[in-house]
Scaffold this active site. Sequence first.
Site, PDB file in Angstrom:
ATOM      1  N   LYS A  72       0.795  -1.228   0.000  1.00  0.00           N
ATOM      2  CA  LYS A  72       0.000   0.000   0.000  1.00  0.00           C
ATOM      3  C   LYS A  72       0.830   1.281   0.000  1.00  0.00           C
ATOM      4  CE  LYS A  72      -4.196  -1.931   2.028  1.00  0.00           C
ATOM      5  NZ  LYS A  72      -5.234  -1.777   3.077  1.00  0.00           N
ATOM      6  N   SER A 130      -0.135   0.113  12.723  1.00  0.00           N
ATOM      7  CA  SER A 130       0.435   1.384  12.259  1.00  0.00           C
ATOM      8  C   SER A 130       0.760   1.364  10.776  1.00  0.00           C
ATOM      9  CB  SER A 130       1.716   1.708  13.053  1.00  0.00           C
ATOM     10  OG  SER A 130       2.679   0.674  12.885  1.00  0.00           O
ATOM     11  N   MET A 133      -3.362   0.286   6.325  1.00  0.00           N
ATOM     12  CA  MET A 133      -4.770   0.235   6.695  1.00  0.00           C
ATOM     13  C   MET A 133      -5.021   0.994   7.992  1.00  0.00           C
ATOM     14  SD  MET A 133      -7.731  -0.749   5.760  1.00  0.00           S
ATOM     15  CE  MET A 133      -9.371  -0.967   6.457  1.00  0.00           C
TER      16      MET A 133
END
Length: 272
Positions: A72, A130, A133
Amino acid sequence: MQMKPLIGRDTQLCMSLSARPGNFGTRFHNRLYELTGLDFVYKSFSTTDLDAAIGGIRALGIRGCAISMPFKEAVIPLLDGLAPTAGAINSVNTIVNDGGVLTGHNTDYGAVVDLAADLDRAMPFVVQGSGGMAKAVAAALSDSGFRDGTIVARNERAGRTLADLYGYRWAAMPEGTVPLLVNVTPLGMTGADAEALAFPAAMIDGCAVAFDVVQYPIETPFLRAAAAAGKRCITGADVATLQAVQQFVLYTGVTPDAAQVADAGAWARAHS
Protein backbone atom coordinates in the site's frame (compact mmCIF):
# COMPACT_ATOMS: atom_id res chain seq x y z
CA MET A 1 -29.88 -9.50 -14.41
CA GLN A 2 -28.45 -8.11 -17.63
CA MET A 3 -26.69 -10.41 -20.10
CA LYS A 4 -22.92 -10.15 -19.62
CA PRO A 5 -20.98 -10.24 -22.93
CA LEU A 6 -18.71 -13.19 -23.60
CA ILE A 7 -15.06 -12.52 -22.77
CA GLY A 8 -13.36 -11.20 -25.87
CA ARG A 9 -10.85 -8.71 -27.15
CA ASP A 10 -12.83 -5.73 -25.79
CA THR A 11 -13.18 -7.17 -22.29
CA GLN A 12 -11.58 -4.93 -19.67
CA LEU A 13 -9.43 -6.53 -17.00
CA CYS A 14 -9.26 -5.48 -13.35
CA MET A 15 -7.06 -7.17 -10.78
CA SER A 16 -5.68 -7.19 -7.27
CA LEU A 17 -2.17 -7.46 -5.86
CA SER A 18 -1.64 -8.96 -2.42
CA ALA A 19 0.95 -11.00 -0.57
CA ARG A 20 -1.85 -13.38 0.43
CA PRO A 21 -4.61 -13.24 -2.21
CA GLY A 22 -8.11 -14.25 -1.23
CA ASN A 23 -11.28 -14.90 -3.18
CA PHE A 24 -13.72 -12.35 -1.76
CA GLY A 25 -12.79 -9.41 -4.01
CA THR A 26 -12.53 -11.58 -7.11
CA ARG A 27 -15.92 -13.17 -6.57
CA PHE A 28 -17.54 -9.88 -5.52
CA HIS A 29 -16.42 -7.90 -8.58
CA ASN A 30 -17.13 -10.69 -11.06
CA ARG A 31 -20.60 -11.22 -9.61
CA LEU A 32 -21.34 -7.50 -9.96
CA TYR A 33 -20.15 -7.61 -13.57
CA GLU A 34 -22.69 -10.37 -14.19
CA LEU A 35 -25.49 -8.49 -12.43
CA THR A 36 -24.80 -5.24 -14.31
CA GLY A 37 -23.98 -6.82 -17.67
CA LEU A 38 -20.55 -5.19 -17.90
CA ASP A 39 -17.81 -6.52 -20.16
CA PHE A 40 -15.22 -6.79 -17.38
CA VAL A 41 -13.34 -9.60 -15.68
CA TYR A 42 -11.44 -9.56 -12.37
CA LYS A 43 -8.47 -11.71 -11.27
CA SER A 44 -6.29 -11.70 -8.15
CA PHE A 45 -2.49 -11.96 -8.24
CA SER A 46 0.52 -11.99 -5.96
CA THR A 47 3.99 -10.77 -6.90
CA THR A 48 7.58 -10.59 -5.75
CA ASP A 49 8.35 -7.87 -8.32
CA LEU A 50 6.11 -4.89 -7.64
CA ASP A 51 7.82 -2.63 -10.19
CA ALA A 52 7.21 -5.12 -13.00
CA ALA A 53 3.63 -5.75 -11.89
CA ILE A 54 2.75 -2.04 -11.95
CA GLY A 55 4.52 -1.68 -15.30
CA GLY A 56 2.31 -4.48 -16.59
CA ILE A 57 -0.83 -2.64 -15.50
CA ARG A 58 0.29 0.38 -17.50
CA ALA A 59 1.56 -1.53 -20.54
CA LEU A 60 -1.39 -3.92 -20.87
CA GLY A 61 -4.11 -1.37 -20.27
CA ILE A 62 -5.44 -3.08 -17.16
CA ARG A 63 -8.23 -0.80 -16.01
CA GLY A 64 -7.87 -1.07 -12.26
CA CYS A 65 -5.98 -2.81 -9.49
CA ALA A 66 -6.73 -3.32 -5.80
CA ILE A 67 -3.63 -3.08 -3.60
CA SER A 68 -3.31 -4.97 -0.32
CA MET A 69 -0.59 -5.62 2.23
CA PRO A 70 2.34 -5.17 1.98
CA PHE A 71 2.19 -2.92 -1.09
CA LYS A 72 0.00 0.00 0.00
CA GLU A 73 2.89 2.39 0.59
CA ALA A 74 5.56 0.81 -1.58
CA VAL A 75 3.44 1.30 -4.70
CA ILE A 76 3.24 5.09 -4.40
CA PRO A 77 6.54 5.99 -6.17
CA LEU A 78 5.43 3.86 -9.14
CA LEU A 79 2.27 5.87 -9.78
CA ASP A 80 1.65 9.10 -11.68
CA GLY A 81 -0.44 10.75 -8.98
CA LEU A 82 -2.61 10.33 -5.90
CA ALA A 83 -6.26 11.17 -5.34
CA PRO A 84 -6.96 13.11 -2.11
CA THR A 85 -8.09 9.96 -0.28
CA ALA A 86 -4.65 8.39 -0.81
CA GLY A 87 -2.50 11.50 -0.70
CA ALA A 88 -3.76 12.58 2.71
CA ILE A 89 -2.64 9.33 4.35
CA ASN A 90 0.18 8.29 1.99
CA SER A 91 -1.43 4.89 1.43
CA VAL A 92 -2.98 3.36 -1.68
CA ASN A 93 -5.43 0.47 -1.93
CA THR A 94 -6.75 1.15 -5.45
CA ILE A 95 -5.12 2.07 -8.76
CA VAL A 96 -7.13 3.44 -11.68
CA ASN A 97 -5.55 3.38 -15.14
CA ASP A 98 -6.71 6.15 -17.47
CA GLY A 99 -4.93 5.62 -20.77
CA GLY A 100 -1.63 4.72 -19.13
CA VAL A 101 -1.88 7.31 -16.36
CA LEU A 102 -2.01 5.52 -12.99
CA THR A 103 -3.73 7.26 -10.08
CA GLY A 104 -3.76 5.91 -6.53
CA HIS A 105 -6.92 6.05 -4.41
CA ASN A 106 -7.85 4.74 -0.97
CA THR A 107 -11.34 3.27 -0.68
CA ASP A 108 -10.56 1.74 2.74
CA TYR A 109 -10.83 5.28 4.10
CA GLY A 110 -14.30 5.79 2.65
CA ALA A 111 -15.48 2.40 3.92
CA VAL A 112 -14.45 3.20 7.50
CA VAL A 113 -16.11 6.63 7.30
CA ASP A 114 -19.35 4.91 6.29
CA LEU A 115 -19.08 2.27 9.03
CA ALA A 116 -18.38 4.89 11.69
CA ALA A 117 -21.29 7.08 10.67
CA ASP A 118 -23.67 5.81 13.36
CA LEU A 119 -21.13 5.48 16.17
CA ASP A 120 -20.86 7.96 19.04
CA ARG A 121 -18.03 10.37 18.21
CA ALA A 122 -17.38 10.91 21.91
CA MET A 123 -16.30 7.28 22.36
CA PRO A 124 -12.63 6.83 23.25
CA PHE A 125 -11.00 4.22 21.01
CA VAL A 126 -7.91 2.13 20.51
CA VAL A 127 -6.58 1.31 17.05
CA GLN A 128 -3.99 -1.47 17.08
CA GLY A 129 -1.64 -1.21 14.09
CA SER A 130 0.44 1.38 12.26
CA GLY A 131 0.54 0.24 8.62
CA GLY A 132 -1.35 1.44 5.56
CA MET A 133 -4.77 0.23 6.69
CA ALA A 134 -4.21 1.68 10.17
CA LYS A 135 -3.54 5.04 8.53
CA ALA A 136 -6.84 4.80 6.67
CA VAL A 137 -8.71 3.92 9.87
CA ALA A 138 -7.10 6.67 11.94
CA ALA A 139 -7.73 9.28 9.24
CA ALA A 140 -11.34 8.18 8.80
CA LEU A 141 -12.03 8.30 12.53
CA SER A 142 -10.35 11.69 12.86
CA ASP A 143 -12.26 13.15 9.93
CA SER A 144 -15.47 11.67 11.35
CA GLY A 145 -14.99 13.61 14.60
CA PHE A 146 -13.43 11.02 16.93
CA ARG A 147 -10.98 12.94 19.12
CA ASP A 148 -10.07 10.62 22.01
CA GLY A 149 -7.91 7.87 20.56
CA THR A 150 -4.84 5.75 21.15
CA ILE A 151 -2.67 4.12 18.48
CA VAL A 152 -1.14 0.87 19.73
CA ALA A 153 1.99 -0.21 17.86
CA ARG A 154 5.12 -2.07 18.94
CA ASN A 155 7.05 0.00 16.41
CA GLU A 156 7.28 3.18 18.46
CA ARG A 157 8.44 5.39 15.61
CA ALA A 158 5.59 4.37 13.29
CA GLY A 159 3.05 4.40 16.09
CA ARG A 160 4.01 7.83 17.40
CA THR A 161 4.13 9.27 13.88
CA LEU A 162 0.61 8.09 13.15
CA ALA A 163 -0.70 9.18 16.55
CA ASP A 164 0.88 12.62 16.34
CA LEU A 165 -0.53 13.16 12.86
CA TYR A 166 -4.08 13.12 14.23
CA GLY A 167 -3.54 14.29 17.79
CA TYR A 168 -3.91 10.84 19.34
CA ARG A 169 -1.81 9.03 21.94
CA TRP A 170 0.64 6.20 21.35
CA ALA A 171 1.06 3.04 23.42
CA ALA A 172 3.25 -0.01 22.91
CA MET A 173 0.65 -2.49 24.17
CA PRO A 174 -3.16 -2.42 24.49
CA GLU A 175 -4.43 -1.85 28.01
CA GLY A 176 -7.26 -0.24 29.96
CA THR A 177 -10.92 -0.17 29.01
CA VAL A 178 -12.34 1.81 26.09
CA PRO A 179 -15.68 1.59 24.24
CA LEU A 180 -14.27 1.11 20.71
CA LEU A 181 -11.57 -1.43 19.86
CA VAL A 182 -10.18 -1.63 16.32
CA ASN A 183 -7.74 -4.32 15.19
CA VAL A 184 -5.71 -3.43 12.12
CA THR A 185 -3.03 -6.11 12.48
CA PRO A 186 -2.76 -9.72 11.19
CA LEU A 187 -3.70 -11.04 14.65
CA GLY A 188 -6.50 -13.54 14.08
CA MET A 189 -5.86 -13.81 10.34
CA THR A 190 -5.73 -17.20 8.67
CA GLY A 191 -2.18 -18.52 8.94
CA ALA A 192 0.40 -18.23 11.70
CA ASP A 193 -1.70 -15.76 13.73
CA ALA A 194 -5.03 -17.56 13.32
CA GLU A 195 -5.52 -18.29 17.03
CA ALA A 196 -4.19 -14.96 18.32
CA LEU A 197 -6.53 -12.72 20.28
CA ALA A 198 -6.05 -9.14 19.12
CA PHE A 199 -6.92 -7.61 22.50
CA PRO A 200 -6.81 -8.91 26.08
CA ALA A 201 -10.02 -10.57 27.25
CA ALA A 202 -10.58 -7.86 29.86
CA MET A 203 -10.51 -5.13 27.21
CA ILE A 204 -12.99 -7.06 25.06
CA ASP A 205 -15.33 -7.52 28.02
CA GLY A 206 -15.17 -3.79 28.70
CA CYS A 207 -15.76 -2.50 25.17
CA ALA A 208 -19.02 -1.63 23.43
CA VAL A 209 -17.94 -2.05 19.79
CA ALA A 210 -15.41 -4.53 18.39
CA PHE A 211 -14.09 -3.71 14.92
CA ASP A 212 -11.69 -6.07 13.11
CA VAL A 213 -10.47 -5.36 9.58
CA VAL A 214 -9.18 -8.93 9.10
CA GLN A 215 -11.09 -10.52 6.21
CA TYR A 216 -10.01 -14.15 6.52
CA PRO A 217 -11.64 -15.50 8.56
CA ILE A 218 -14.59 -13.16 8.97
CA GLU A 219 -15.06 -14.33 12.56
CA THR A 220 -11.65 -13.84 14.17
CA PRO A 221 -10.96 -14.92 17.76
CA PHE A 222 -11.36 -11.24 18.74
CA LEU A 223 -14.81 -10.98 17.15
CA ARG A 224 -15.93 -14.38 18.45
CA ALA A 225 -15.05 -13.30 21.97
CA ALA A 226 -16.78 -9.95 21.50
CA ALA A 227 -19.93 -11.54 20.08
CA ALA A 228 -20.05 -14.02 22.96
CA ALA A 229 -19.89 -11.06 25.35
CA GLY A 230 -22.79 -9.35 23.56
CA LYS A 231 -20.76 -6.58 21.92
CA ARG A 232 -21.54 -4.96 18.60
CA CYS A 233 -19.18 -6.34 15.95
CA ILE A 234 -17.95 -4.74 12.72
CA THR A 235 -16.15 -7.23 10.49
CA GLY A 236 -13.52 -7.20 7.81
CA ALA A 237 -16.23 -8.37 5.43
CA ASP A 238 -18.15 -5.15 6.12
CA VAL A 239 -15.05 -3.14 5.20
CA ALA A 240 -14.29 -5.32 2.19
CA THR A 241 -17.79 -4.93 0.76
CA LEU A 242 -17.98 -1.15 1.12
CA GLN A 243 -14.49 -0.49 -0.21
CA ALA A 244 -15.02 -2.92 -3.11
CA VAL A 245 -18.19 -1.09 -4.16
CA GLN A 246 -16.22 2.16 -4.29
CA GLN A 247 -13.53 0.43 -6.36
CA PHE A 248 -16.19 -0.95 -8.71
CA VAL A 249 -17.52 2.56 -9.32
CA LEU A 250 -14.01 3.93 -9.94
CA TYR A 251 -13.25 1.18 -12.47
CA THR A 252 -16.55 1.07 -14.34
CA GLY A 253 -18.32 4.40 -13.78
CA VAL A 254 -21.42 2.39 -12.83
CA THR A 255 -23.04 2.54 -9.37
CA PRO A 256 -24.71 -0.77 -8.45
CA ASP A 257 -27.95 -0.67 -6.51
CA ALA A 258 -28.34 -1.99 -2.96
CA ALA A 259 -29.86 -5.28 -4.10
CA GLN A 260 -26.96 -5.94 -6.46
CA VAL A 261 -24.42 -5.16 -3.74
CA ALA A 262 -26.19 -7.46 -1.29
CA ASP A 263 -26.33 -10.23 -3.89
CA ALA A 264 -22.65 -9.88 -4.76
CA GLY A 265 -21.62 -9.77 -1.11
CA ALA A 266 -23.60 -12.91 -0.27
CA TRP A 267 -22.25 -14.67 -3.36
CA ALA A 268 -18.66 -13.78 -2.55
CA ARG A 269 -18.94 -14.90 1.07
CA ALA A 270 -20.61 -18.18 0.08
CA HIS A 271 -17.94 -18.99 -2.51
CA SER A 272 -14.77 -17.65 -0.85
